[in-house]
Design an enzyme around this catalytic site. Structure first.
Site, short mmCIF file in Angstrom:
data_model
loop_
_atom_site.label_atom_id
_atom_site.label_comp_id
_atom_site.label_asym_id
_atom_site.label_seq_id
_atom_site.Cartn_x
_atom_site.Cartn_y
_atom_site.Cartn_z
CE LYS A 180 -4.07 -1.77 2.16
NZ LYS A 180 -4.27 -2.20 3.53
CG HIS A 216 -2.67 6.80 3.31
ND1 HIS A 216 -3.32 7.36 4.38
CD2 HIS A 216 -2.77 5.47 3.44
CE1 HIS A 216 -3.80 6.39 5.13
NE2 HIS A 216 -3.48 5.24 4.59
CG HIS A 249 0.50 5.04 7.66
ND1 HIS A 249 -0.27 4.50 6.66
CD2 HIS A 249 0.48 4.14 8.67
CE1 HIS A 249 -0.73 3.32 7.06
NE2 HIS A 249 -0.28 3.08 8.28
N1 ARG Z 1 -0.09 -1.62 10.30
C1 ARG Z 1 -1.10 -1.14 11.18
C2 ARG Z 1 -1.94 -0.08 10.47
O1 ARG Z 1 -1.49 0.53 9.53
C3 ARG Z 1 -0.54 -0.51 12.44
C4 ARG Z 1 0.27 -1.43 13.30
C5 ARG Z 1 0.51 -0.85 14.64
N2 ARG Z 1 1.36 -1.62 15.48
C6 ARG Z 1 1.01 -2.73 16.14
N3 ARG Z 1 1.91 -3.34 16.86
N4 ARG Z 1 -0.21 -3.22 16.06
O2 ARG Z 1 -3.08 0.15 10.87
#
Ligand code: ARG
Length: 569
Positions: free
Chosen positions: A131, A134, A137
């Site tokens: 992805k 964007h 983030h």
């Molecule tokens: N990749 C996930 C997202 O973009 C966030 C991950 C956050 N970290 C974790 N340890 N769950 O929503």
């Protein structure tokens, strides 16, 4: 802070002088010091009732007697008013103490070593593979980056983790789509965009042709089983995504110590599942395995699906344990949007139920959503703002403004980058992190507003004043810093260490962002009110010293929210 500390010491000695003892330690006295609502009542006040029990005397009597015994060279006078001891600080001494103290400490002004020997793991940015990066983030990336700088500032050892979203059935679908319609060259050229296209096409065609879903599932199983072809394609997708993201991280000046993402925990979940089982926490629920959280008012944590697949939280349990075992953290922060509040509550609760006392060291640092000029962002509806584009546009716009404002600047590209990035990041870090943000270009880039460019511009102004002044060897006359404008700047510089501590305690970089605006505004008022390059060289020296301290503190504040401070713009 140092100043308050000196005042607390003087108060301590004064109390002992009057009564031979003091029930409160100097730190407690410092805590008790108040700032009166009106400066006519002094700069600080000590509520004497805090001592009345220990001394068995009325606050009024205590305040009276202390006016005689509390002495310090920086105190103009002390007054007893209704049980309060009011301190009037000698403004020149105050300015001198604060400004010289800040300059002597340099970039370490406000720092301490309270975190020595302690480790903080920070999970931030944590982007998803295949992805594009964007604007959504950006908050996690920049809040996390700021917090890691702040932790290091207070002596902590930090570990920055980009917990990549690199697991899930969608990767099976992507491989299926790639095998059907993709080719290496196109993906190489188009990068993540090309992968997204393949994925979108897959989902569209799967609506007509459900057999595709089976294909996707089969490829996902192939990844899970370690099929070499599947892994090769999957890892390649990953490296293409990371190469794209790397460009953004470089623009932002953000680094990580670890990219251990969800897939890293593939072989680390079984022990957790066994442990949950052994501790009697797992329950069957229609073939799935859950941890019941009903007694805590939460839906169950789904650990294993009925087909045996693990879930997001299963990986996070393994990750939490791995981080504890590997880094022996004293704190573990997760900088993730508030949409995941429930997920983290469940995660921490399960850790607690497993008997891991260190669940208390885990904290979800959540934040609000970002919309763009009044529009919510939605991948599905194609309303996405890519971060790389956004940053480059901002740099471009900053460059146009520079071109107009300071056409003679040498390193316009460099400065445009610093200001362009600064405008966006500053905007994102300006409000309390839980608030939703609506991003507007004209607000972020306004050189006169409460913005990054404004603060940076003020810093450059300080640098320019100092450059123009050249060497000035005269002894500063700090009486030149006793008027309102100068005193406001001094007071803010004095408050900086406290602001940093508060930002640290609340995991709230916006406190630093706002402070930098306050200081910039105060400095600009001082700049317009006072003639800095005064003919009287001692006056000039004092105003230059204040300018130097202000520029140092602004630069440090910007650094701690992840930004640079150009010297010319
Ligand atoms: N990749 C996930 C997202 O973009 C966030 C991950 C956050 N970290 C974790 N340890 N769950 O929503």
């Amino acid at each position: 802070m140092d100043f308050k500390c000196a005042l607390a010491d003087a108060l301590y000695e004064g109390i002992r002088g009057a009564y031979g003892e003091c029930a409160l330690a100097p730190e407690e006295l410092m805590q008790a010091l108040e700032v009166p609502p009106d400066t006519a009542m002094g700069d600080y006040a000590f509520p004497c009732f805090k001592l009345s029990k220990a001394l068995r005397k009325s606050p009024v009597a205590i305040a009276e007697s202390l006016t005689e015994t509390v002495k310090a060279d920086f105190l103009g006078k002390t007054e007893a008013v209704k049980g309060y001891l009011n301190f009037f600080v000698d403004k020149a001494m105050y300015a001198r103490q604060v400004v010289e103290g800040a300059l002597a400490a340099g970039d370490g002004y406000g720092a301490d070593n309270s975190g020595a020997g302690k480790t903080c793991v920070l999970d931030y940015s944590s982007i998803n593979i295949a992805k594009r990066f964007h604007i959504g983030h950006l908050s996690t990336t920049m809040i996390g980056n700021s917090l890691s700088r702040l932790y290091r500032f207070f002596g902590w050892n930090t570990v920055s983790v980009n917990h990549l979203g690199d697991w899930g059935t969608q990767f099976g679908k992507m491989i299926a789509a790639y095998k059907r319609w993709g080719d290496r060259e196109t993906v190489m050229r188009g990068g993540v965009d090309e992968m997204v296209k393949l994925y979108v096409r897959f989902n569209a065609e799967a609506k007509e042709n459900p057999a595709l879903d089976d294909e996707g599932r089969a490829w996902f199983k192939a990844i899970e089983d370690g099929n070499p072809e599947a892994l090769e394609i999957f890892n390649w997708f990953k490296s293409v995504t990371l190469k794209d993201a790397e460009k953004v991280y470089e623009l932002l000046g953000v680094q990580f110590d670890s990219y251990a993402g969800e897939s890293f925990y593939n072989d680390k979940m079984q022990p957790i599942i066994d442990e949950l089982e052994a501790k009697g926490l797992l329950k069957e629920d229609q073939g799935a395995k859950i941890v019941d959280l009903e007694p805590y008012g939460m839906p169950p944590a789904l650990i294993l699906r009925s087909d045996g697949a693990t879930l997001y939280i299963t990986r996070d349990l393994a990750a939490a344990k791995y981080r504890k075992d590997t880094y022996h953290f004293d704190k573990s922060l997760y900088v993730v949007a508030y949409q995941q509040d429930l997920h983290f509550k469940q995660l921490f609760k399960v850790l607690e139920l497993m008997g891991y006392d260190w669940y208390k060291q885990c904290e979800h640092v959540n934040f609000g959503m970002v919309s763009f000029e009044g529009q919510t962002l939605s991948t599905r509806e194609g309303r996405i703002v890519y971060l790389e584009d956004l940053l480059n546009t901002s740099i471009q716009k900053a460059r146009e403004i520079m071109e107009e404002k300071s056409p003679d600047l040498d390193n316009k590209d460099e400065v445009a980058r610093q200001v362009g990035i600064g405008a966006v990041v500053f905007f994102i870090l300006y409000n309390n992190r839980r608030k939703d943000i609506d991003f507007w270009w004209d607000r972020a880039l306004n050189f006169d507003g409460e913005t990054g460019p404004y603060v940076m511009y003020t810093h450059a102004r300080c640098c320019s004043v100092l450059r123009k002044a050249g060497a000035c060897d005269a002894q500063p006359d700090f009486a030149a810093l006793t008027d309102g404008g100068a005193q406001d700047v001094v007071r803010l510089i004095e408050q900086f260490p406290g602001v940093l501590k508060a930002a640290f305690d609340k995991s709230e970089p916006s406190m630093i962002t706002r402070f930098s605006v306050d200081l910039a505004q105060a400095y600009n008022r001082f700049y317009y009110e006072s003639k800095i390059l005064d003919e009287d060289l001692s006056v000039r020296a004092a105003r230059l010293t204040l300018t130097r301290a202000a520029s140092q503190v602004i630069r440090q504040a910007l650094y701690l929210i992840g930004l640079e401070a150009p010297e010319r713009m």
